[in-house]
Scaffold this motif. Structure first.
Motif, PDB file in Angstrom:
ATOM      1  N   VAL A  52     -13.467  11.915   1.791  1.00 34.20           N
ATOM      2  CA  VAL A  52     -13.024  10.535   1.612  1.00 34.20           C
ATOM      3  C   VAL A  52     -14.210   9.626   1.304  1.00 34.20           C
ATOM      4  O   VAL A  52     -14.145   8.761   0.414  1.00 34.20           O
ATOM      5  N   MET A  53     -15.317   9.822   2.019  1.00 31.61           N
ATOM      6  CA  MET A  53     -16.475   8.967   1.770  1.00 31.61           C
ATOM      7  C   MET A  53     -17.052   9.211   0.391  1.00 31.61           C
ATOM      8  O   MET A  53     -17.553   8.297  -0.253  1.00 31.61           O
ATOM      9  N   LEU A  54     -16.954  10.475  -0.057  1.00 34.95           N
ATOM     10  CA  LEU A  54     -17.442  10.759  -1.402  1.00 34.95           C
ATOM     11  C   LEU A  54     -16.664   9.956  -2.427  1.00 34.95           C
ATOM     12  O   LEU A  54     -17.238   9.369  -3.355  1.00 34.95           O
ATOM     13  N   ARG A  55     -15.356   9.919  -2.257  1.00 34.55           N
ATOM     14  CA  ARG A  55     -14.546   9.172  -3.205  1.00 34.55           C
ATOM     15  C   ARG A  55     -14.803   7.678  -3.056  1.00 34.55           C
ATOM     16  O   ARG A  55     -14.942   6.953  -4.043  1.00 34.55           O
ATOM     17  N   LEU A  56     -14.894   7.186  -1.819  1.00 33.88           N
ATOM     18  CA  LEU A  56     -14.994   5.749  -1.609  1.00 33.88           C
ATOM     19  C   LEU A  56     -16.389   5.207  -1.849  1.00 33.88           C
ATOM     20  O   LEU A  56     -16.601   4.003  -1.796  1.00 33.88           O
ATOM     21  N   SER A  57     -17.366   6.074  -2.066  1.00 31.33           N
ATOM     22  CA  SER A  57     -18.686   5.529  -2.354  1.00 31.33           C
ATOM     23  C   SER A  57     -18.757   4.993  -3.777  1.00 31.33           C
ATOM     24  O   SER A  57     -19.699   4.308  -4.130  1.00 31.33           O
ATOM     25  N   HIS A  58     -17.743   5.290  -4.587  1.00 34.29           N
ATOM     26  CA  HIS A  58     -17.722   4.775  -5.947  1.00 34.29           C
ATOM     27  C   HIS A  58     -16.949   3.477  -5.963  1.00 34.29           C
ATOM     28  O   HIS A  58     -15.840   3.411  -5.437  1.00 34.29           O
ATOM     29  N   PRO A  59     -17.517   2.406  -6.563  1.00 34.63           N
ATOM     30  CA  PRO A  59     -16.840   1.099  -6.491  1.00 34.63           C
ATOM     31  C   PRO A  59     -15.476   1.081  -7.159  1.00 34.63           C
ATOM     32  O   PRO A  59     -14.610   0.296  -6.774  1.00 34.63           O
ATOM     33  N   LEU A  60     -15.264   1.944  -8.158  1.00 36.92           N
ATOM     34  CA  LEU A  60     -13.952   1.954  -8.805  1.00 36.92           C
ATOM     35  C   LEU A  60     -12.857   2.341  -7.816  1.00 36.92           C
ATOM     36  O   LEU A  60     -11.808   1.699  -7.737  1.00 36.92           O
ATOM     37  N   TRP A  61     -13.123   3.366  -7.026  1.00 39.77           N
ATOM     38  CA  TRP A  61     -12.111   3.798  -6.068  1.00 39.77           C
ATOM     39  C   TRP A  61     -11.933   2.796  -4.950  1.00 39.77           C
ATOM     40  O   TRP A  61     -10.840   2.625  -4.413  1.00 39.77           O
ATOM     41  N   ARG A  62     -13.015   2.129  -4.615  1.00 43.18           N
ATOM     42  CA  ARG A  62     -12.882   1.105  -3.585  1.00 43.18           C
ATOM     43  C   ARG A  62     -11.996  -0.038  -4.063  1.00 43.18           C
ATOM     44  O   ARG A  62     -11.146  -0.534  -3.319  1.00 43.18           O
ATOM     45  N   THR A  63     -12.216  -0.447  -5.312  1.00 41.38           N
ATOM     46  CA  THR A  63     -11.379  -1.516  -5.879  1.00 41.38           C
ATOM     47  C   THR A  63      -9.930  -1.075  -5.967  1.00 41.38           C
ATOM     48  O   THR A  63      -9.011  -1.823  -5.645  1.00 41.38           O
ATOM     49  N   PHE A  64      -9.755   0.156  -6.407  1.00 35.10           N
ATOM     50  CA  PHE A  64      -8.416   0.716  -6.529  1.00 35.10           C
ATOM     51  C   PHE A  64      -7.684   0.664  -5.187  1.00 35.10           C
ATOM     52  O   PHE A  64      -6.543   0.213  -5.094  1.00 35.10           O
ATOM     53  N   ASP A  65      -8.373   1.098  -4.142  1.00 34.62           N
ATOM     54  CA  ASP A  65      -7.748   1.105  -2.825  1.00 34.62           C
ATOM     55  C   ASP A  65      -7.484  -0.303  -2.323  1.00 34.62           C
ATOM     56  O   ASP A  65      -6.468  -0.551  -1.671  1.00 34.62           O
ATOM     57  N   LEU A  66      -8.387  -1.219  -2.639  1.00 31.91           N
ATOM     58  CA  LEU A  66      -8.185  -2.597  -2.196  1.00 31.91           C
ATOM     59  C   LEU A  66      -6.970  -3.208  -2.889  1.00 31.91           C
ATOM     60  O   LEU A  66      -6.145  -3.891  -2.272  1.00 31.91           O
ATOM     61  N   LEU A  67      -6.842  -2.931  -4.201  1.00 26.65           N
ATOM     62  CA  LEU A  67      -5.675  -3.411  -4.931  1.00 26.65           C
ATOM     63  C   LEU A  67      -4.390  -2.856  -4.332  1.00 26.65           C
ATOM     64  O   LEU A  67      -3.395  -3.567  -4.162  1.00 26.65           O
ATOM     65  N   PHE A  68      -4.460  -1.549  -4.029  1.00 24.11           N
ATOM     66  CA  PHE A  68      -3.316  -0.887  -3.429  1.00 24.11           C
ATOM     67  C   PHE A  68      -2.926  -1.592  -2.131  1.00 24.11           C
ATOM     68  O   PHE A  68      -1.750  -1.872  -1.882  1.00 24.11           O
ATOM     69  N   LEU A  69      -3.936  -1.898  -1.303  1.00 25.08           N
ATOM     70  CA  LEU A  69      -3.679  -2.542  -0.014  1.00 25.08           C
ATOM     71  C   LEU A  69      -3.020  -3.895  -0.212  1.00 25.08           C
ATOM     72  O   LEU A  69      -1.986  -4.207   0.395  1.00 25.08           O
ATOM     73  N   VAL A  70      -3.607  -4.718  -1.102  1.00 26.57           N
ATOM     74  CA  VAL A  70      -3.111  -6.085  -1.261  1.00 26.57           C
ATOM     75  C   VAL A  70      -1.689  -6.092  -1.815  1.00 26.57           C
ATOM     76  O   VAL A  70      -0.789  -6.749  -1.277  1.00 26.57           O
ATOM     77  N   PHE A  71      -1.486  -5.315  -2.885  1.00 25.53           N
ATOM     78  CA  PHE A  71      -0.155  -5.321  -3.486  1.00 25.53           C
ATOM     79  C   PHE A  71       0.879  -4.689  -2.558  1.00 25.53           C
ATOM     80  O   PHE A  71       2.022  -5.135  -2.494  1.00 25.53           O
ATOM     81  N   GLY A  72       0.449  -3.653  -1.840  1.00 25.79           N
ATOM     82  CA  GLY A  72       1.380  -3.016  -0.918  1.00 25.79           C
ATOM     83  C   GLY A  72       1.796  -3.948   0.197  1.00 25.79           C
ATOM     84  O   GLY A  72       2.979  -4.048   0.555  1.00 25.79           O
ATOM     85  N   LEU A  73       0.816  -4.670   0.761  1.00 23.52           N
ATOM     86  CA  LEU A  73       1.148  -5.587   1.828  1.00 23.52           C
ATOM     87  C   LEU A  73       2.026  -6.721   1.319  1.00 23.52           C
ATOM     88  O   LEU A  73       2.959  -7.143   2.000  1.00 23.52           O
ATOM     89  N   MET A 114     -11.424  -4.278   6.192  1.00 21.19           N
ATOM     90  CA  MET A 114     -12.618  -3.840   6.914  1.00 21.19           C
ATOM     91  C   MET A 114     -12.866  -2.363   6.685  1.00 21.19           C
ATOM     92  O   MET A 114     -14.012  -1.939   6.500  1.00 21.19           O
ATOM     93  N   THR A 115     -11.794  -1.573   6.681  1.00 21.50           N
ATOM     94  CA  THR A 115     -11.959  -0.143   6.451  1.00 21.50           C
ATOM     95  C   THR A 115     -12.500   0.123   5.064  1.00 21.50           C
ATOM     96  O   THR A 115     -13.441   0.889   4.879  1.00 21.50           O
ATOM     97  N   ILE A 116     -11.914  -0.527   4.054  1.00 18.48           N
ATOM     98  CA  ILE A 116     -12.319  -0.209   2.685  1.00 18.48           C
ATOM     99  C   ILE A 116     -13.680  -0.794   2.361  1.00 18.48           C
ATOM    100  O   ILE A 116     -14.536  -0.144   1.765  1.00 18.48           O
ATOM    101  N   LEU A 117     -13.917  -2.052   2.763  1.00 14.36           N
ATOM    102  CA  LEU A 117     -15.141  -2.709   2.347  1.00 14.36           C
ATOM    103  C   LEU A 117     -16.302  -2.443   3.283  1.00 14.36           C
ATOM    104  O   LEU A 117     -17.444  -2.604   2.915  1.00 14.36           O
ATOM    105  N   GLY A 118     -15.980  -2.069   4.518  1.00  7.50           N
ATOM    106  CA  GLY A 118     -17.032  -2.014   5.510  1.00  7.50           C
ATOM    107  C   GLY A 118     -17.606  -0.637   5.739  1.00  7.50           C
ATOM    108  O   GLY A 118     -18.307  -0.412   6.710  1.00  7.50           O
TER     109      GLY A 118
END
Lengths: 124, 228
Positions: A52-73, A114-118
């Motif tokens: 998971v950290m390998l994937r999330l160390s790339h900013p594209l995946w971090r943005t992707f997950d953040l978008l997912f979080l915001v739109f999902g919520l 916090m999980t995604i960005l921190g």
């Protein structure tokens, strides 16, 4: 609700529209999320801290997950609001439940962000 | 007033129920994933959630998500593309599509779950030909990436800066991550057996002979500082 009260409200057209738009965005991000977690080589469904950290160390995946979080919520919150307005008749109880929902959504947004960005890559 | 149970009514009721279930799932998911702040806790949680009971629940989740997504597509077509005339036909058509997608997604999920279970139980190790999902015969200790949790930030960023060569080179090989079900991927080395090392250095613990009374080392007096 009196004529005057009805006139002062916005009618919820944006929510109706954006629920559909966020639904489409969620289908796309969910497909990507599911695919990368379960089928992306070399891990094939092996979910560990390292992968998971390998994937999330790339900013594209971090943005992707953040978008997912915001739109999902947003999509979920809008849906629950719809359920509250449909099934709860009393005005006071409705307002109370919508307030609780707002607080809950804030809470989950903060935890998720916090999980995604921190993530500090194990130095925490 | 009661509505008749027609296709559209069934679709709508299931739509609401799946939506509610998904909101509950999202709340749980956010809390579980927030365990990422602690590597060991995350791996332990994932190991717990990898048991077969949770795998079945995961398949159920996949079905719920698929239903809600496909019915949502149907709602969008009805709302924006004048599809209300065809809504019942669309429901059954999308149901067939959903069944196909469910099988297409569930088969890899189940096969991967069984694979990782075998790795956990030791039936497949990094020596056996089934390892890495494709029996990668070229895999050896030199190509497998080193992986330690403690190397933290510096190790990670070095790997993913630039091209994700790991993803291209070891495509399909399951050695990319240490399975959460088994011990970490320690490549085989030529290190001697620890017992032989002890014998070589002549460090041997005396055999416990009940006839000899071993002296008890003196307990340091807390009142005296720094030595006897």
């Amino acid at each position: 609700m009196t004529e005057r009260e009805r006139g002062m409200r916005s009618g919820g057209a944006f929510q109706w529209f954006f629920q559909r738009i966020s639904g489409i965005v969620l289908i796309i991000t969910l497909l990507g999320h599911f695919w990368v977690l379960h089928f992306f080589p070399p891990n094939h469904g092996d979910i560990t801290y390292e992968t998971v950290m390998l994937r999330l160390s790339h900013p594209l995946w971090r943005t992707f997950d953040l978008l997912f979080l915001v739109f999902g919520l947003y999509h979920g919150m809008n849906g629950i609001t719809m359920l509250i307005h449909d099934y709860i008749r009393g005005k006071g109880l409705r307002m109370a439940l919508v307030s609780v929902l707002w607080v809950a959504v804030f809470f989950f947004m903060i935890i998720g962000s916090m999980t995604i960005l921190g993530l500090t890559g194990g130095k925490a | 007033m009661r509505y008749r149970w027609k296709t559209g009514m069934l679709a709508w009721v299931l739509f609401r129920l799946t939506g509610l279930a998904l909101v509950g799932y999202l709340a749980m998911h956010i809390i579980v994933i927030s365990n990422l702040h602690d590597p060991n806790k995350f791996n332990e949680t994932m190991r717990f959630l990898g048991s077969w009971q949770f795998r079945i629940l995961e398949l159920g989740l996949f079905f719920v998500v698929l239903y809600h997504a496909l019915n949502g597509i149907r709602v969008i077509i009805v709302d924006f593309f004048n599809g209300s005339v065809h809504q019942a036909k669309m429901f059954w058509g999308l149901a067939v599509l959903g069944l196909i997608l469910f099988i297409a997604g569930a088969y890899p999920m189940v096969s991967h779950a069984l694979y990782w279970k075998d790795v956990q139980q030791g039936k497949i190790t990094h020596d056996s030909p089934g390892y890495g999902m494709q029996g990668d015969k070229n895999e050896d200790a030199t190509t497998r990436p080193k992986r330690t949790v403690r190397s933290g930030g510096s190790g990670r960023t070095r790997k993913v800066r630039g091209t994700n060569s790991e993803y291209q080179d070891n495509s399909g090989s399951g050695s990319g991550g240490s399975s959460y079900n088994s011990a970490p991927n320690i490549p085989p080395t030529n290190a001697p057996d620890p017992a032989d090392v002890l014998k070589m250095n002549k460090i041997q613990t005396p055999p416990a002979d009940p006839m000899t009374i071993q002296p008890i080392p003196p307990i340091p007096d807390p009142k005296k500082r720094g030595g006897k």
